[in-house]
Design a protein around this motif. Structure first.
Motif, PDB file in Angstrom:
ATOM      1  N   SER A  89     -19.553   4.774  17.233  1.00 41.69           N
ATOM      2  CA  SER A  89     -20.748   4.922  16.406  1.00 41.69           C
ATOM      3  C   SER A  89     -20.621   4.225  15.060  1.00 41.69           C
ATOM      4  O   SER A  89     -21.623   3.880  14.445  1.00 41.69           O
ATOM      5  N   THR A  90     -19.408   4.032  14.584  1.00 42.80           N
ATOM      6  CA  THR A  90     -19.208   3.459  13.254  1.00 42.80           C
ATOM      7  C   THR A  90     -18.628   2.048  13.274  1.00 42.80           C
ATOM      8  O   THR A  90     -18.615   1.373  12.249  1.00 42.80           O
ATOM      9  N   TRP A  91     -18.171   1.566  14.410  1.00 48.14           N
ATOM     10  CA  TRP A  91     -17.482   0.288  14.495  1.00 48.14           C
ATOM     11  C   TRP A  91     -18.363  -0.899  14.120  1.00 48.14           C
ATOM     12  O   TRP A  91     -17.870  -1.945  13.693  1.00 48.14           O
ATOM     13  N   LEU A  92     -19.676  -0.762  14.255  1.00 44.32           N
ATOM     14  CA  LEU A  92     -20.564  -1.881  13.917  1.00 44.32           C
ATOM     15  C   LEU A  92     -20.444  -2.287  12.444  1.00 44.32           C
ATOM     16  O   LEU A  92     -20.744  -3.423  12.084  1.00 44.32           O
ATOM     17  N   ILE A  93     -19.982  -1.364  11.605  1.00 45.25           N
ATOM     18  CA  ILE A  93     -19.736  -1.694  10.197  1.00 45.25           C
ATOM     19  C   ILE A  93     -18.712  -2.828  10.115  1.00 45.25           C
ATOM     20  O   ILE A  93     -18.887  -3.787   9.365  1.00 45.25           O
ATOM     21  N   VAL A  94     -17.665  -2.724  10.910  1.00 45.57           N
ATOM     22  CA  VAL A  94     -16.604  -3.736  10.921  1.00 45.57           C
ATOM     23  C   VAL A  94     -17.142  -5.048  11.489  1.00 45.57           C
ATOM     24  O   VAL A  94     -16.842  -6.126  10.963  1.00 45.57           O
ATOM     25  N   VAL A  95     -17.937  -4.968  12.542  1.00 46.57           N
ATOM     26  CA  VAL A  95     -18.496  -6.179  13.150  1.00 46.57           C
ATOM     27  C   VAL A  95     -19.333  -6.951  12.134  1.00 46.57           C
ATOM     28  O   VAL A  95     -19.181  -8.165  11.983  1.00 46.57           O
ATOM     29  N   VAL A  96     -20.209  -6.255  11.425  1.00 43.32           N
ATOM     30  CA  VAL A  96     -21.050  -6.919  10.428  1.00 43.32           C
ATOM     31  C   VAL A  96     -20.178  -7.539   9.335  1.00 43.32           C
ATOM     32  O   VAL A  96     -20.419  -8.671   8.906  1.00 43.32           O
ATOM     33  N   TYR A  97     -19.147  -6.823   8.897  1.00 38.94           N
ATOM     34  CA  TYR A  97     -18.254  -7.361   7.866  1.00 38.94           C
ATOM     35  C   TYR A  97     -17.555  -8.635   8.359  1.00 38.94           C
ATOM     36  O   TYR A  97     -17.481  -9.630   7.642  1.00 38.94           O
ATOM     37  N   LEU A  98     -17.022  -8.618   9.583  1.00 42.78           N
ATOM     38  CA  LEU A  98     -16.308  -9.780  10.115  1.00 42.78           C
ATOM     39  C   LEU A  98     -17.217 -11.005  10.219  1.00 42.78           C
ATOM     40  O   LEU A  98     -16.800 -12.129   9.913  1.00 42.78           O
ATOM     41  N   ILE A  99     -18.438 -10.774  10.630  1.00 45.08           N
ATOM     42  CA  ILE A  99     -19.391 -11.891  10.732  1.00 45.08           C
ATOM     43  C   ILE A  99     -19.766 -12.395   9.343  1.00 45.08           C
ATOM     44  O   ILE A  99     -19.822 -13.604   9.094  1.00 45.08           O
ATOM     45  N   LYS A 100     -19.992 -11.460   8.417  1.00 47.51           N
ATOM     46  CA  LYS A 100     -20.336 -11.853   7.039  1.00 47.51           C
ATOM     47  C   LYS A 100     -19.229 -12.701   6.423  1.00 47.51           C
ATOM     48  O   LYS A 100     -19.482 -13.687   5.730  1.00 47.51           O
ATOM     49  N   GLU A 101     -17.991 -12.335   6.677  1.00 47.23           N
ATOM     50  CA  GLU A 101     -16.841 -13.048   6.115  1.00 47.23           C
ATOM     51  C   GLU A 101     -16.454 -14.288   6.922  1.00 47.23           C
ATOM     52  O   GLU A 101     -15.478 -14.960   6.588  1.00 47.23           O
ATOM     53  N   LYS A 102     -17.181 -14.543   8.002  1.00 47.21           N
ATOM     54  CA  LYS A 102     -16.950 -15.718   8.856  1.00 47.21           C
ATOM     55  C   LYS A 102     -15.532 -15.751   9.436  1.00 47.21           C
ATOM     56  O   LYS A 102     -14.893 -16.805   9.505  1.00 47.21           O
ATOM     57  N   TYR A 103     -15.058 -14.572   9.850  1.00 51.04           N
ATOM     58  CA  TYR A 103     -13.737 -14.492  10.464  1.00 51.04           C
ATOM     59  C   TYR A 103     -13.739 -15.217  11.802  1.00 51.04           C
ATOM     60  O   TYR A 103     -14.713 -15.185  12.537  1.00 51.04           O
ATOM     61  N   ILE A 104     -12.608 -15.845  12.101  1.00 51.76           N
ATOM     62  CA  ILE A 104     -12.414 -16.508  13.386  1.00 51.76           C
ATOM     63  C   ILE A 104     -11.141 -15.941  13.993  1.00 51.76           C
ATOM     64  O   ILE A 104     -10.109 -15.825  13.323  1.00 51.76           O
ATOM     65  N   LEU A 105     -11.200 -15.583  15.265  1.00 49.14           N
ATOM     66  CA  LEU A 105      -9.996 -15.124  15.960  1.00 49.14           C
ATOM     67  C   LEU A 105      -9.003 -16.279  16.072  1.00 49.14           C
ATOM     68  O   LEU A 105      -9.402 -17.419  16.346  1.00 49.14           O
ATOM     69  N   ASN A 106      -7.732 -16.001  15.862  1.00 54.77           N
ATOM     70  CA  ASN A 106      -6.701 -17.050  15.891  1.00 54.77           C
ATOM     71  C   ASN A 106      -6.705 -17.837  17.198  1.00 54.77           C
ATOM     72  O   ASN A 106      -6.506 -19.042  17.192  1.00 54.77           O
ATOM     73  N   ILE A 107      -6.934 -17.155  18.298  1.00 55.15           N
ATOM     74  CA  ILE A 107      -6.909 -17.845  19.600  1.00 55.15           C
ATOM     75  C   ILE A 107      -8.112 -18.764  19.791  1.00 55.15           C
ATOM     76  O   ILE A 107      -8.131 -19.582  20.702  1.00 55.15           O
ATOM     77  N   LEU A 108      -9.113 -18.639  18.902  1.00 52.48           N
ATOM     78  CA  LEU A 108     -10.317 -19.464  19.017  1.00 52.48           C
ATOM     79  C   LEU A 108     -10.491 -20.419  17.834  1.00 52.48           C
ATOM     80  O   LEU A 108     -11.594 -20.879  17.562  1.00 52.48           O
TER      81      LEU A 108
END
Length: 173
Positions: free
Chosen positions: A13-32
């Motif tokens: 229920s709360t994990w979407l907070i992290v998703v929005v933050y990661l997208i806002k910060e333009k995070y990229i997974l190392n494998i990608l």
């Protein structure tokens, strides 16, 4: 099992907070790293969707309960009641500047969601066709029901295969 499921639901229920933050910060997974940033973002979005799908499988292990049609006195659709809360979560995550702050904010919201143990609203349930209702029973108890049924008339539908998340929250699988 019930407590683990409650922890898991609060997390989903709360994990979407992290998703929005990661997208806002333009995070990229190392494998990608060598691919478009959108691949990472797609994975970030699909993680809570997959975890929510998993929550339906885990719910099968919860205690079974019944709500007979003649025991439903009042039905109130609750889908829209949580929109302001989630908009607040998104705005908070957009205002977070660093990972330590994200961790503290997420931990606080997660803890409050878990400790409230009254509602486990996850907007991703809507993508799976579920709806959220407040149901008032014949014994004047208000419960939170998660179901795929579209309820309109009190006493019209019964629920023979509910799973009890807690004393006031049930999911109809």
């Amino acid at each position: 099992m019930k407590y683990l499921y409650q922890l898991f639901l609060a997390f989903n229920s709360t994990w979407l907070i992290v998703v929005v933050y990661l997208i806002k910060e333009k995070y990229i997974l190392n494998i990608l790293e060598n691919y478009s940033i959108y691949y990472s973002w797609t994975i970030f979005v699909f993680i809570p969707i997959i975890l929510t799908a998993l929550s339906f499988l885990i719910a099968l292990k919860l205690p079974r309960d019944i709500l007979r049609s003649n025991s439903v006195n009042e039905i109130e659709l609750a889908n829209n009641n949580f929109l302001p809360t989630y908009l607040g979560y998104f705005f908070v995550s957009l205002g977070i500047d660093d990972v330590p702050t994200l961790i503290v904010v997420f931990a606080i919201i997660y803890l409050f969601t878990y400790l409230s143990q009254t509602l486990y609203f996850n907007p991703i349930f809507l993508f799976f066709g579920y709806h959220f209702y407040f149901i008032k029973t014949a014994s004047n108890v208000k419960i939170f029901l998660i179901t795929r049924k579209k309820l309109k008339v009190p006493g019209e539908d019964g629920f023979e295969n509910l799973k009890r998340i807690n004393n006031y929250t049930f999911i109809d699988l």
